[in-house]
Scaffold this motif. Structure first.
Motif, mmCIF file in Angstrom:
data_model
loop_
_atom_site.group_PDB
_atom_site.id
_atom_site.type_symbol
_atom_site.label_atom_id
_atom_site.label_comp_id
_atom_site.label_asym_id
_atom_site.label_seq_id
_atom_site.Cartn_x
_atom_site.Cartn_y
_atom_site.Cartn_z
ATOM 1 N N ALA B 141 -27.974 -21.136 0.158
ATOM 2 C CA ALA B 141 -27.777 -19.550 0.498
ATOM 3 C C ALA B 141 -27.476 -19.491 2.226
ATOM 4 C CB ALA B 141 -29.235 -19.036 0.114
ATOM 5 N N ALA B 142 -26.293 -18.962 2.313
ATOM 6 C CA ALA B 142 -25.932 -18.778 4.010
ATOM 7 C C ALA B 142 -25.636 -17.490 4.440
ATOM 8 C CB ALA B 142 -24.524 -19.797 4.045
ATOM 9 N N ASP B 143 -25.928 -17.347 5.628
ATOM 10 C CA ASP B 143 -25.470 -16.053 6.305
ATOM 11 C C ASP B 143 -24.648 -16.693 7.511
ATOM 12 O OD1 ASP B 143 -27.059 -17.303 8.116
ATOM 13 O OD2 ASP B 143 -28.653 -15.845 8.149
ATOM 14 N N GLU B 144 -24.190 -15.686 8.334
ATOM 15 C CA GLU B 144 -23.214 -16.118 9.262
ATOM 16 C C GLU B 144 -23.560 -17.246 10.260
ATOM 17 O OE1 GLU B 144 -24.951 -13.531 9.177
ATOM 18 O OE2 GLU B 144 -24.714 -12.228 10.927
ATOM 19 N N TRP B 145 -24.934 -17.681 10.224
ATOM 20 C CA TRP B 145 -25.398 -18.714 10.979
ATOM 21 C C TRP B 145 -25.486 -20.335 10.224
ATOM 22 C CZ3 TRP B 145 -24.306 -16.895 15.564
ATOM 23 C CH2 TRP B 145 -24.519 -15.591 15.824
ATOM 24 N N ALA B 146 -25.665 -20.013 9.047
ATOM 25 C CA ALA B 146 -26.209 -21.097 8.214
ATOM 26 C C ALA B 146 -25.360 -22.543 8.418
ATOM 27 C CB ALA B 146 -26.222 -20.681 6.846
ATOM 28 N N ILE B 147 -24.211 -22.326 8.606
ATOM 29 C CA ILE B 147 -23.491 -23.684 8.858
ATOM 30 C C ILE B 147 -23.471 -24.416 10.272
ATOM 31 C CG2 ILE B 147 -20.975 -24.573 9.190
ATOM 32 C CD1 ILE B 147 -20.269 -22.606 6.919
ATOM 33 N N LYS B 148 -23.875 -23.299 11.220
ATOM 34 C CA LYS B 148 -23.994 -24.074 12.723
ATOM 35 C C LYS B 148 -25.351 -24.562 12.577
ATOM 36 C CE LYS B 148 -24.518 -22.511 17.239
ATOM 37 N NZ LYS B 148 -24.932 -21.565 17.944
ATOM 38 N N ASN B 149 -26.396 -23.894 11.861
ATOM 39 C CA ASN B 149 -27.705 -24.387 11.792
ATOM 40 C C ASN B 149 -28.036 -25.485 11.143
ATOM 41 O OD1 ASN B 149 -28.686 -22.247 13.340
ATOM 42 N ND2 ASN B 149 -29.204 -20.898 11.681
ATOM 43 N N HIS B 150 -26.969 -25.926 10.259
ATOM 44 C CA HIS B 150 -27.048 -27.179 9.456
ATOM 45 C C HIS B 150 -26.460 -28.205 10.169
ATOM 46 C CE1 HIS B 150 -28.098 -25.044 5.638
ATOM 47 N NE2 HIS B 150 -28.594 -26.262 5.483
ATOM 48 N N ASN B 151 -25.929 -27.745 11.649
ATOM 49 C CA ASN B 151 -25.582 -28.561 12.456
ATOM 50 C C ASN B 151 -24.289 -29.406 11.881
ATOM 51 O OD1 ASN B 151 -25.720 -29.914 14.831
ATOM 52 N ND2 ASN B 151 -27.085 -31.655 14.353
ATOM 53 N N THR B 152 -23.364 -28.640 11.428
ATOM 54 C CA THR B 152 -22.047 -28.987 10.932
ATOM 55 C C THR B 152 -20.863 -27.795 11.441
ATOM 56 O OG1 THR B 152 -20.648 -29.553 9.257
ATOM 57 C CG2 THR B 152 -22.333 -28.010 8.852
ATOM 58 N N PHE B 153 -19.745 -27.818 11.170
ATOM 59 C CA PHE B 153 -18.740 -27.094 11.759
ATOM 60 C C PHE B 153 -17.778 -26.899 10.348
ATOM 61 C CE2 PHE B 153 -20.027 -29.523 15.243
ATOM 62 C CZ PHE B 153 -20.497 -28.252 16.153
ATOM 63 N N ILE B 154 -16.934 -25.801 10.551
ATOM 64 C CA ILE B 154 -15.720 -25.497 9.524
ATOM 65 C C ILE B 154 -14.892 -26.411 10.049
ATOM 66 C CG2 ILE B 154 -13.901 -23.575 8.952
ATOM 67 C CD1 ILE B 154 -16.885 -23.486 7.738
ATOM 68 N N ASP B 155 -14.157 -27.242 8.872
ATOM 69 C CA ASP B 155 -13.158 -27.920 8.976
ATOM 70 C C ASP B 155 -11.968 -27.204 9.103
ATOM 71 O OD1 ASP B 155 -12.267 -30.444 9.808
ATOM 72 O OD2 ASP B 155 -11.574 -30.705 7.820
ATOM 73 N N ASP B 156 -11.760 -26.340 7.812
ATOM 74 C CA ASP B 156 -10.645 -25.648 7.591
ATOM 75 C C ASP B 156 -11.037 -24.287 7.004
ATOM 76 O OD1 ASP B 156 -7.988 -25.365 7.420
ATOM 77 O OD2 ASP B 156 -7.724 -26.578 5.742
ATOM 78 N N GLY B 157 -10.244 -23.419 7.101
ATOM 79 C CA GLY B 157 -10.543 -22.095 6.454
ATOM 80 C C GLY B 157 -11.458 -21.156 7.414
ATOM 81 N N ARG B 158 -12.334 -20.598 6.761
ATOM 82 C CA ARG B 158 -13.564 -19.871 7.684
ATOM 83 C C ARG B 158 -14.731 -19.899 7.077
ATOM 84 N NH1 ARG B 158 -15.522 -15.432 5.286
ATOM 85 N NH2 ARG B 158 -14.461 -14.529 3.365
ATOM 86 N N GLY B 159 -15.703 -19.688 7.807
ATOM 87 C CA GLY B 159 -17.219 -19.738 7.523
ATOM 88 C C GLY B 159 -17.491 -18.581 6.734
ATOM 89 N N ILE B 160 -19.028 -18.501 6.570
ATOM 90 C CA ILE B 160 -19.611 -17.364 5.739
ATOM 91 C C ILE B 160 -19.562 -16.203 7.005
ATOM 92 C CG2 ILE B 160 -21.330 -16.255 4.615
ATOM 93 C CD1 ILE B 160 -20.504 -18.523 3.058
ATOM 94 N N ILE B 161 -19.293 -14.897 6.770
ATOM 95 C CA ILE B 161 -19.448 -13.808 7.804
ATOM 96 C C ILE B 161 -20.404 -12.734 7.353
ATOM 97 C CG2 ILE B 161 -17.082 -14.426 8.958
ATOM 98 C CD1 ILE B 161 -16.166 -11.841 7.315
ATOM 99 N N ALA B 162 -20.609 -12.256 8.285
ATOM 100 C CA ALA B 162 -21.825 -11.025 7.662
ATOM 101 C C ALA B 162 -21.499 -10.342 6.821
ATOM 102 C CB ALA B 162 -22.179 -10.015 9.319
#
Lengths: 230, 421
Positions: B141-162
């Motif tokens: 379950a993610a919000d806009e910070w989740a991917i960053k907090n998992h210590n990873t990055f978006i490789d392609d496309g976009r992340g989860i936004i607010a």
């Protein structure tokens, strides 16, 4: 003391203490001098003290009292380390039972004194090979004692005794474990060593062996009973 | 100078001579030597094996357990790692961390740079057309910070936004393992995957993270937290709040503020402990360290006992060796070996013996320890420092337990030794 004497024994006694108050006087006062190049036999029945005298001359033991000088060095005052060093430099032993290291080759056995003398490997090897060739075992260097005959073992022992170029060669019943023919061969080697300038002290109880020597010292009850030069 | 060189040479001869004697003694009594050396081998093996295993784990923990970004900590109901069984009851009775508590915290907290909420659901199957994954994918379950907090990055496309969260959009970001399986030859962006009966549109993929303890960190999928709660939320759901401080300097202060607010929100009486857990990379490593510390001490104690037993064995073998070689000692002494020479030779022999066992122990210890590395698929490790300590201790044991036999050999009377049959 005669100036040229190699060995000088003065008033040498040896007392063994067995238990309390029981003392055995193995040597009761030996005076003798041996000059370089001599071939001497020490004779005597068992219990006469000839083994004790030979141990003292061989620097394996020190006298209880008296003076033992070997080439000017005061052996009677030495501690175990000094005795080991003088044995290494000045004495070559030939034993009745050969006393070779059973698991080492002839070459290794002959090298042994040089190891404790700190001689470098190459030099050591070369000298050991020469010494073995001198006693006629040039082709047996890599054999272990159990692969050699008694006579060959004794030759290895002689080569070992010669290797440090010692002041005296001390032979304790060198033919005692050999048949008479081989015994004669060994005695011939000793004679040729003396002719080459070595000093030899031979301990034996056999008259015909002693006759090879040019001087016979007879012991009885810890004293010299007879000292004749041939 | 010359004298010193001669002494040095004599020492090197002694060393070689001793090595030869040691090898001869080992060869002459193979079974006895093997049995004796077994003690040393076991002692060294246990310490090296455990140290190697722990090192490999630690190294992968320190890189792999960096599951958070920097200056980040998390709050959840129960501890991540539990050592010992007690206290489970205590955690079970704690109240859940809810979305409402998170919203309240977000409203009150001043210091955090970001505040994020999340949860996970394990063991889902993702389908795309004919292809499907195993039932082992983790849904985050993610919000806009989740991917960053998992210590990873978006490789392609976009992340989860607010807005994804606000409108509970049915979109997802996929981990690389899922991409590998479902989209081997096509671009996943814009495609639609199905999970547990719901269809999500792929909007992004994350960078590959690799493995920890042999488990992939890429076998997952992020969906908006609101969407997640609609599908997977229940009375039992307790969320994880992740907080990022503005800087390292403000980290402690931020943690104090967040903990204080959480205590107020969850109505913890001042005298009670927190009814939630705070953890970060550091506390994870620390907890793991407590665990490995215990294992290390245990291994050291076992090794110590084994080595003392082995030392007694060495002493025994050396005493036998001396009495078997009285004649040899006599011969050596007759041709000029000093008591010191003999002492050195027998001491060396004892040291060689125990070093021999030590080296075998180190080798199988490193091999054994790296089995752990193999199992968890993490890089192998050679704990050189511990190998060094072990061999050093082996030398000490050789010297310690070899002294008495060597002293006896050195003191032997040459005349009697020569006469000995």
């Amino acid at each position: 003391m005669t100036p040229g004497a190699l060995i000088s024994l003065k008033g040498v006694t040896k007392v063994y203490e067995i238990g309390e108050d029981q003392k055995v006087h193995a040597l009761r006062g030996i005076d003798a001098e041996i000059t370089a190049g001599d071939y001497i036999s020490i004779m005597g029945p068992s219990g006469s003290g000839k083994s004790t005298l030979m141990n003292i001359i061989g620097c394996l033991d020190t006298p209880t009292e008296g003076i033992y000088r070997l080439e000017g060095e005061m052996v009677h005052e030495m501690d175990d380390n000094q005795l080991a060093s003088i044995r290494n430099r000045k004495i070559g032993f030939v034993f009745q039972t050969f006393n070779l290291l059973p698991r080492s080759t002839a070459l290794r056995n002959v090298e042994l004194p040089l190891i404790y003398a700190g001689v470098p490997v190459d030099e050591r090897r070369e000298k050991a090979e020469d010494a073995l060739k001198k006693v006629g075992l040039g082709d047996r260097m890599d054999h272990k004692p159990n692969e050699l005959s008694g006579g060959q073992c004794q030759r290895v022992a002689i080569a070992r005794a010669l290797i440090t170029n010692p002041s005296i060669i001390l032979a304790d019943e060198p033919t005692g474990n050999l048949d008479s023919k081989t015994g004669v061969e060994i005695m011939q080697i000793l004679v040729s060593l003396q002719e080459a300038g070595n000093t030899i002290v031979l301990v034996t109880h056999e008259q015909y062996i002693a006759e090879h020597a040019n001087r016979v010292i007879k012991l009885l009850d810890g004293l010299i009973s007879d000292d004749t030069s041939n | 100078m010359r004298f010193r060189r001669r002494k040095l040479r004599l020492f090197s001869h002694e060393l070689k001579e001793s090595l030869r004697m040691a090898l001869q003694a080992i060869r002459a009594n193979k079974l006895r030597s093997v049995l004796t050396l077994m003690g040393i081998v076991i002692g060294v093996f246990s310490v090296i094996g455990v140290m190697t295993a722990i090192r490999t784990l630690e190294s992968s923990i320190e890189s792999g357990l960096n599951i958070f970004g920097s200056n980040t900590f998390a709050i959840q109901k129960t501890p991540v790692m539990q050592i010992g069984g007690h206290g489970r009851q205590k955690y079970r009775n704690r109240s859940n961390i809810t979305m409402a508590q998170f919203e309240e915290l977000k409203r009150r907290a001043q210091l955090p740079l970001t505040l994020s909420v999340g949860d996970d659901h394990w063991g889902s199957r993702i389908k795309y057309g004919e292809k499907e994954t195993k039932r082992n994918v983790v849904i985050y379950a993610a919000d806009e910070w989740a991917i960053k907090n998992h210590n990873t990055f978006i490789d392609d496309g976009r992340g989860i936004i607010a807005d994804d969260v606000r409108f509970s959009r049915k979109i997802c970001v996929l981990g690389m393992d899922v991409v590998d399986l479902l989209f081997p030859f096509e671009d996943p962006l814009g495609k639609s995957v199905e999970v547990d009966g719901v269809r999500y549109q792929v909007v992004g993929v994350t960078e590959r993270l690799g493995q920890i303890f042999g488990e992939s960190k890429d076998n997952n999928m992020y969906i908006p937290v609101s969407t997640f709660l609609e599908k997977y939320g229940s009375n039992g759901t307790s969320l994880v709040i992740t907080v990022e401080a503005q800087s390292a300097e403000l980290y402690d202060e931020t943690q104090d503020e967040v903990v204080g607010i959480m205590r107020t929100i969850r109505k913890v009486p001042p005298s009670d402990d927190n009814n939630f857990e705070v953890f970060s990379n550091d506390t994870l490593i620390e907890t793991f360290g407590q665990f490995t510390g215990g294992v290390k001490i245990f291994a050291i104690v076992i090794s110590f006992i084994a080595l003392v037993v082995a030392g007694i064995g060495i002493m025994n073998i050396m005493l036998v060796s001396v009495s078997e070689r009285i004649k040899e000692i006599g011969i050596r002494k007759a041709v000029g070996a000093t008591p010191r020479n003999i002492l050195t030779q027998f001491l060396m022999e004892a040291v060689f013996l125990s070093e021999f066992g030590g080296i075998v122990g180190v080798i199988i210890g490193i091999l054994g320890g790296n089995v752990v590395a193999l199992i968890f698929n993490i890089p192998a490790m050679i704990p050189l420092d511990w190998a060094f300590y072990s061999l050093f201790v082996c030398s000490l044991i050789g010297i310690g337990f070899g002294s008495y036999p060597a002293y006896r050999a050195a003191r032997l009377d040459p005349i009697e030794s020569l006469r000995y049959e």
